[in-house]
Design an enzyme around this catalytic site. Structure first.
Site, PDB file in Angstrom:
ATOM      1  N   ASP A  87       8.860  43.807 -13.586  1.00  0.00           N
ATOM      2  CA  ASP A  87      10.027  43.505 -12.748  1.00  0.00           C
ATOM      3  C   ASP A  87      11.298  43.752 -13.554  1.00  0.00           C
ATOM      4  O   ASP A  87      11.976  42.829 -13.998  1.00  0.00           O
ATOM      5  CB  ASP A  87       9.945  42.056 -12.262  1.00  0.00           C
ATOM      6  CG  ASP A  87      10.987  41.747 -11.191  1.00  0.00           C
ATOM      7  OD1 ASP A  87      11.687  42.683 -10.758  1.00  0.00           O
ATOM      8  OD2 ASP A  87      11.104  40.569 -10.797  1.00  0.00           O
ATOM      9  N   HIS A 129      15.646  47.705  -8.191  1.00  0.00           N
ATOM     10  CA  HIS A 129      16.488  48.836  -8.606  1.00  0.00           C
ATOM     11  C   HIS A 129      17.346  49.252  -7.412  1.00  0.00           C
ATOM     12  O   HIS A 129      17.016  50.163  -6.652  1.00  0.00           O
ATOM     13  CB  HIS A 129      15.596  50.000  -9.064  1.00  0.00           C
ATOM     14  CG  HIS A 129      16.344  51.197  -9.549  1.00  0.00           C
ATOM     15  ND1 HIS A 129      16.640  51.406 -10.884  1.00  0.00           N
ATOM     16  CD2 HIS A 129      16.843  52.271  -8.893  1.00  0.00           C
ATOM     17  CE1 HIS A 129      17.293  52.550 -11.015  1.00  0.00           C
ATOM     18  NE2 HIS A 129      17.421  53.098  -9.818  1.00  0.00           N
ATOM     19  N   GLU A 143      12.143  50.386  -7.598  1.00  0.00           N
ATOM     20  CA  GLU A 143      13.021  51.078  -6.654  1.00  0.00           C
ATOM     21  C   GLU A 143      12.560  50.868  -5.213  1.00  0.00           C
ATOM     22  O   GLU A 143      11.367  50.946  -4.904  1.00  0.00           O
ATOM     23  CB  GLU A 143      13.052  52.580  -6.946  1.00  0.00           C
ATOM     24  CG  GLU A 143      14.031  53.332  -6.052  1.00  0.00           C
ATOM     25  CD  GLU A 143      14.110  54.804  -6.379  1.00  0.00           C
ATOM     26  OE1 GLU A 143      15.191  55.385  -6.179  1.00  0.00           O
ATOM     27  OE2 GLU A 143      13.112  55.383  -6.838  1.00  0.00           O
TER      28      GLU A 143
END
Length: 407
Positions: free
Chosen positions: A350, A302, A359
């Site tokens: 994932d 992310h 993140e």
């Protein structure tokens, strides 16, 4: 920045041996320079500082272009990112003071820059505390009322959980360091001994035998109580346990007590090593949560810059959703980044859009780097002298010896 600087002050020789000392210093300077730009760092007093740049949607369903709604490479951002100032934000200002003060020690070999950092730290500390002057710094550290108000001795659920939002365990550990290596005596001794006792309790809480925190079946300690993004807390705890074991060893102390039981420093290192090995792949999924390490690591981090190819970053605010929602791996490998981590059942998705798993944050990676350098090598490699070298002598200088007596 505070945590990275702390690790460099303790383990500069280890960074140097790994060929990373220059790299980590550059990283710290990047962060410190940014902080210096958020207030008038050349002034002695300030009445405001920048608390945030940019904004995020506050209402569900908002379509206002901002850092939450849009998915764009930083180079392509074209929506307004307002600068938000604060006039009363002592927690933020004190954090900044700590970061700048720690960085000033890292750069003590560059006297002009170190002084600039220290002046900035003093200015923003005065803003945080609404109190000028540095004669009371050490006395304020041992103020029992201040410590109680901060929750230093409370036994709440987050007691001992070192994070971006709770620096108390780190501060207590530093006071243990001061007590172990400088033995300051009266009037500091009693309060510093109390901090040392609290640090010992925190270290006991990390051990599985006491069940202070749950663990996944794979052995990952749940310092954030099963909530998402656990690894940043785990990495921080691994660093604290490693550095405390080094403090004890450097003070010729083989371990510490948890109630009536004695535990060796190797128990702390074992805890730290077990958690770091989990992060690096010794877990039920055989997943390395550090990008680029091993064969099986997250491919859909992310991260805007990593997910958008160089020639695909001109689609605008919502056009970037194409890359955010794509099932293709990130075109740019953000090597070395630790992601948020698994859930409380050792599961991991994932998925780029699910930040709770994928993140990568500055706060998390600072703890990982600090833990890795502390655990590296066969020796503790601790720098005992630099950390508190500026602390004035605790005792008055002894008088000069008398002149030799002659009959």
């Amino acid at each position: 920045m505070t945590l990275l600087s702390w690790s460099v002050i303790e383990y500069s020789a280890k960074y140097d041996a790994a060929g990373e000392l220059g790299h980590v210093r550059d990283t710290i300077k990047w962060g410190a320079d940014y902080l210096l730009k958020t207030f008038n760092s050349t002034a002695d007093t300030i009445d405001a500082l920048v608390a945030q740049v940019g904004s995020a949607a506050t209402a569900p369903g908002s379509t206002q272009p901002d850092d939450q709604y849009c998915w764009m490479r930083p180079e392509e951002i074209d929506y307004p990112r307002p600068v938000i100032e604060c006039q009363s934000c002592p927690d933020l200002a004190a954090e900044m003071a700590a970061a700048l003060a720690a960085a000033s020690i890292v750069f003590k070999d560059n006297r002009a820059y170190s002084r600039e950092l220290l002046h900035g730290a003093t200015t923003v500390w005065n803003f945080a505390s609404d109190r000028a002057g540095n004669s009371s710094y050490l006395h304020r550290v041992i103020d029992s009322n201040l410590a109680r108000q901060a929750g230093a001795f409370s036994a709440g659920k987050d007691h001992g959980v070192f994070s971006w939002d709770n620096k108390l365990p780190g501060a207590q550990l530093l006071m243990s360091r001061l007590w172990l290596f400088l033995s300051p005596g009266y009037p500091y001794e009693d309060m510093l001994r109390t901090f040392q006792s609290q640090t010992s309790i925190i270290m006991c809480s990390y051990l599985p035998v006491f069940k202070s925190f749950n663990r996944t079946k794979g052995g990952l300690i749940q310092l954030n109580h099963g909530m998402p993004q656990p690894l940043q807390y785990v990495a921080n705890a691994a660093f604290l346990a490693s550095v405390y074991s080094d403090y004890l060893e450097a003070a010729d102390t083989p371990g510490w007590n948890c109630g009536p039981d004695f535990y060796s420093v190797e128990v702390l290192r074992s805890f730290a090593m077990t958690q770091i090995k989990y992060i690096l792949g010794k877990n039920p999924l055989k997943m390395s949560y550090v990008v680029g390490y091993g064969q099986n690591y997250p491919k859909h981090v992310h991260h805007r810059g990593a997910s958008i190819p160089k020639k695909g970053g001109d689609r605008g605010c919502t056009g970037g959703w194409h890359w955010r929602d794509s099932k293709e791996p990130n075109p740019n490998v953000i090597a070395g980044a630790m992601v948020a981590g698994p859930d409380r059942h050792d599961g991991f998705k994932d998925v780029r859009k699910n930040r709770n798993y994928t993140e990568a944050t500055l706060a998390g990676n600072a703890g990982l780097v600090a833990a890795l350098v502390a655990l590296s090598g066969d020796e503790h490699g601790l720098d005992k002298n630099t950390m508190f070298s500026a602390v004035p002598s605790m005792f008055p200088s002894p008088p000069p010896p008398p002149a030799p007596w002659k009959p």
